[in-house]
Design a protein around this motif. Structure first.
Motif, PDB file in Angstrom:
ATOM      1  N   UNK A 272     -11.324 -13.352 -20.636  1.00 43.14           N
ATOM      2  CA  UNK A 272     -11.991 -12.151 -19.945  1.00 43.14           C
ATOM      3  C   UNK A 272     -12.397 -11.144 -20.399  1.00 43.14           C
ATOM      4  N   UNK A 273     -13.455 -10.245 -20.223  1.00 47.06           N
ATOM      5  CA  UNK A 273     -13.853  -8.677 -20.799  1.00 47.06           C
ATOM      6  C   UNK A 273     -12.764  -8.159 -20.103  1.00 47.06           C
ATOM      7  N   UNK A 274     -13.013  -8.338 -18.749  1.00 44.34           N
ATOM      8  CA  UNK A 274     -12.886  -7.499 -17.566  1.00 44.34           C
ATOM      9  C   UNK A 274     -11.443  -7.642 -16.809  1.00 44.34           C
ATOM     10  N   UNK A 324     -18.089 -19.631 -15.338  1.00 42.67           N
ATOM     11  CA  UNK A 324     -17.869 -19.444 -15.069  1.00 42.67           C
ATOM     12  C   UNK A 324     -18.194 -17.823 -15.518  1.00 42.67           C
ATOM     13  N   UNK A 325     -18.495 -18.128 -16.663  1.00 43.89           N
ATOM     14  CA  UNK A 325     -18.740 -16.859 -17.719  1.00 43.89           C
ATOM     15  C   UNK A 325     -20.405 -16.303 -17.826  1.00 43.89           C
ATOM     16  N   UNK A 348     -14.419 -12.008 -26.136  1.00 40.39           N
ATOM     17  CA  UNK A 348     -14.867 -11.260 -25.079  1.00 40.39           C
ATOM     18  C   UNK A 348     -16.043 -12.177 -24.249  1.00 40.39           C
ATOM     19  N   UNK A 349     -15.244 -12.572 -23.192  1.00 40.23           N
ATOM     20  CA  UNK A 349     -17.120 -13.407 -21.878  1.00 40.23           C
ATOM     21  C   UNK A 349     -16.775 -12.934 -20.354  1.00 40.23           C
ATOM     22  N   UNK A 350     -17.969 -12.250 -19.941  1.00 41.44           N
ATOM     23  CA  UNK A 350     -18.219 -11.739 -19.012  1.00 41.44           C
ATOM     24  C   UNK A 350     -18.344 -12.298 -17.821  1.00 41.44           C
ATOM     25  N   UNK A 351     -17.666 -12.303 -17.103  1.00 35.99           N
ATOM     26  CA  UNK A 351     -17.299 -13.039 -15.049  1.00 35.99           C
ATOM     27  C   UNK A 351     -18.567 -13.024 -14.623  1.00 35.99           C
ATOM     28  N   UNK A 352     -19.500 -14.420 -14.339  1.00 41.40           N
ATOM     29  CA  UNK A 352     -20.008 -14.525 -13.765  1.00 41.40           C
ATOM     30  C   UNK A 352     -20.431 -14.315 -12.331  1.00 41.40           C
ATOM     31  N   UNK A 353     -20.998 -13.304 -11.190  1.00 41.34           N
ATOM     32  CA  UNK A 353     -20.254 -13.388 -10.029  1.00 41.34           C
ATOM     33  C   UNK A 353     -21.904 -13.328  -9.889  1.00 41.34           C
TER      34      UNK A 353
END
Length: 468
Positions: A272-274, A324-325, A348-353
């Protein structure tokens, strides 16, 4: 078309909603004379398999497969491959009709230079090859010179009607197996002559992939039983020499051949990128010259670790996707890595929102049109993978142009371009009800001041996540 020099500000309304570029020059303007061909070529131009568009592709921009230029005054003379370069030889002709204004000044001038941000795009946009050098044409300056009114001072070559300029461009060498590609150099009307050229071809066959299975360990020779020596009818040996009998020669074991290792082990961690936590993801990979994924691997849920065994000497592209990414893509260049070596590539994958806005950075259209080019497919395929991994996800595609030009035309162009992107996603199996579209034209710029180079960020296609 050729009055673009004087209609530049008006025609700038057809600005691109999303292409790359950067822009200004390097040498004093020439103007009026016949320009000679470019200088000597690189000493390695005789690299095997290079070919001047060999096969059924002669060295002429008017022949099939030689490319289609966005500007009718541009001709592709030849395309060559060397060990280090992809070399394009081009000719520009100022085809304006000579005319004079009321003050007797000659009209129909064209200003030319080449932007070093230009690049070759292949594999449907998955591979990009940067510009290296030019011969016979000045380069655009990274920092433009401005006059007292803030207008850019032209520093390239100013051509008059009938002038011809032949020049050569050097780019990074195409991966073997990539034979069709495009040249992208400018945004819509960022400069008077644009060197965007589509559907270029060069003979560039791929090396065959040879699989060498592991060599079995050599077996010990089977022991020979002790048999009585066989008598022979040979005459007696001279004095002092043994004779009368012959023994079978002893067989020496054949040494095992050294196994040829052709595999490169690629491994890494998907996180997870965060928060840096491990992520379970699917990584689809393929040869850069292929249109189909050849295989996929998954990362472990507990550690995020993955591993791939790939053939050396090849170039691969991949897309990593997870529920989710945002999907992530990259290149694995194994062309200069020896078999048996290990390559580490963390992802690294960025999560979606809901509410997130993402800019699609590599979307290409025909000059001043909404026709989507194949170089955009890799970027849109990432969005397809994302929506497939998140079946409840819905988005809104938003199109934007620069603030220069006619407002109504900018608005319509931005609408048409996002509809073209929507159409591609639907063709890939995404339900049209999950994709809204809106064109904002020039009403939501990121920058309202600055040079053309600085304002290029205004031309973009974005998507907003509405549900997930």
């Amino acid at each position: 078309m050729r009055q673009r020099f004087f209609l530049f500000l008006f025609l700038a309304g057809f600005t691109s909603s999303c292409m790359f570029g950067s822009y200004p020059s390097g040498y004093p303007s020439g103007g009026g004379q016949q320009y000679p061909p470019s200088g000597q070529q690189s000493p390695d131009d005789t690299y095997p398999n290079s070919g001047n568009q060999s096969g059924n592709y002669p060295n002429s921009g008017t022949q099939p497969g030689s490319g289609r230029s966005a500007d009718p005054g541009v001709t592709v003379n030849s395309i060559r491959l060397t060990k280090d370069y992809t070399i394009l030889n081009l000719t520009f002709v100022n085809t304006n009709q000579p005319q004079r204004d009321r003050n007797g000044q000659l009209m129909g001038q064209e200003f030319i230079e080449f932007d070093p941000a230009g690049q070759l795009v292949a594999a449907n946009g998955a591979r990009k090859f940067g510009f290296l050098k030019a011969e016979g044409i000045p380069l655009k300056s990274i920092t433009p010179k401005l006059d007292r009114n803030g207008q850019r001072i032209q520093e390239g070559i100013t051509t008059l009607p009938g002038d011809k300029v032949t020049f050569t461009l050097y780019f990074e060498r195409l991966d073997k197996g990539l034979e069709n590609f495009d040249l992208f150099e400018c945004n819509d009307y960022d400069q008077i002559v644009c060197w965007n050229i589509y559907n270029l071809y060069v003979n560039n066959p791929a090396d065959p992939i040879v699989y060498n299975p592991p060599t079995k360990p050599a077996q010990k020779p089977t022991p020979v039983p002790n048999l009585p020596k066989k008598k022979t009818n040979l005459p007696p040996a001279p004095s002092g020499e043994s004779g009368g009998e012959m023994e079978s020669p002893k067989t020496k074991p054949t040494p095992a051949p050294t196994p040829v290792i052709t595999i490169v082990n690629v491994s890494g961690i998907v996180s997870d990128a965060k928060n840096k936590r491990p992520v379970t993801a699917t990584i689809d990979y393929q040869l850069s010259a292929s249109k189909q994924a050849i295989d996929s691997v998954q990362s472990f849920a507990s550690t995020g670790a993955y591993r791939m065994s790939l053939q050396k000497g090849q170039v691969y592209t991949y897309i990593a996707s997870a529920r989710g990414y945002q999907s992530a893509s990259g290149v694995l260049d194994l062309s200069k890595i020896a078999g048996g070596q290990k390559l580490t590539r963390d992802i690294a994958l960025t999560p979606l929102a809901v509410g997130d806005k993402v800019t699609l950075k590599n979307i290409y259209f025909e000059m001043s049109k909404s026709d989507l080019l194949s170089a955009s497919y890799a970027e849109l395929d990432k969005l397809v993978s994302m929506m497939q991994d998140n079946p409840n996800m819905s988005i809104r595609l938003e199109g934007h142009t620069d603030i220069i030009g006619d407002h109504d035309k900018n608005l319509q162009l931005s609408r048409d371009r996002v509809i073209a992107c929507q159409r591609y996603l639907v063709q890939k199996g995404i339900d049209i009800d999950r994709i809204q579209t809106v064109g904002y034209g020039d009403t939501r710029p990121i920058l309202t001041k600055g040079t053309d180079e600085e304002r290029k960020v205004n031309r973009r296609v974005e998507f907003v996540i509405l549900a997930i």
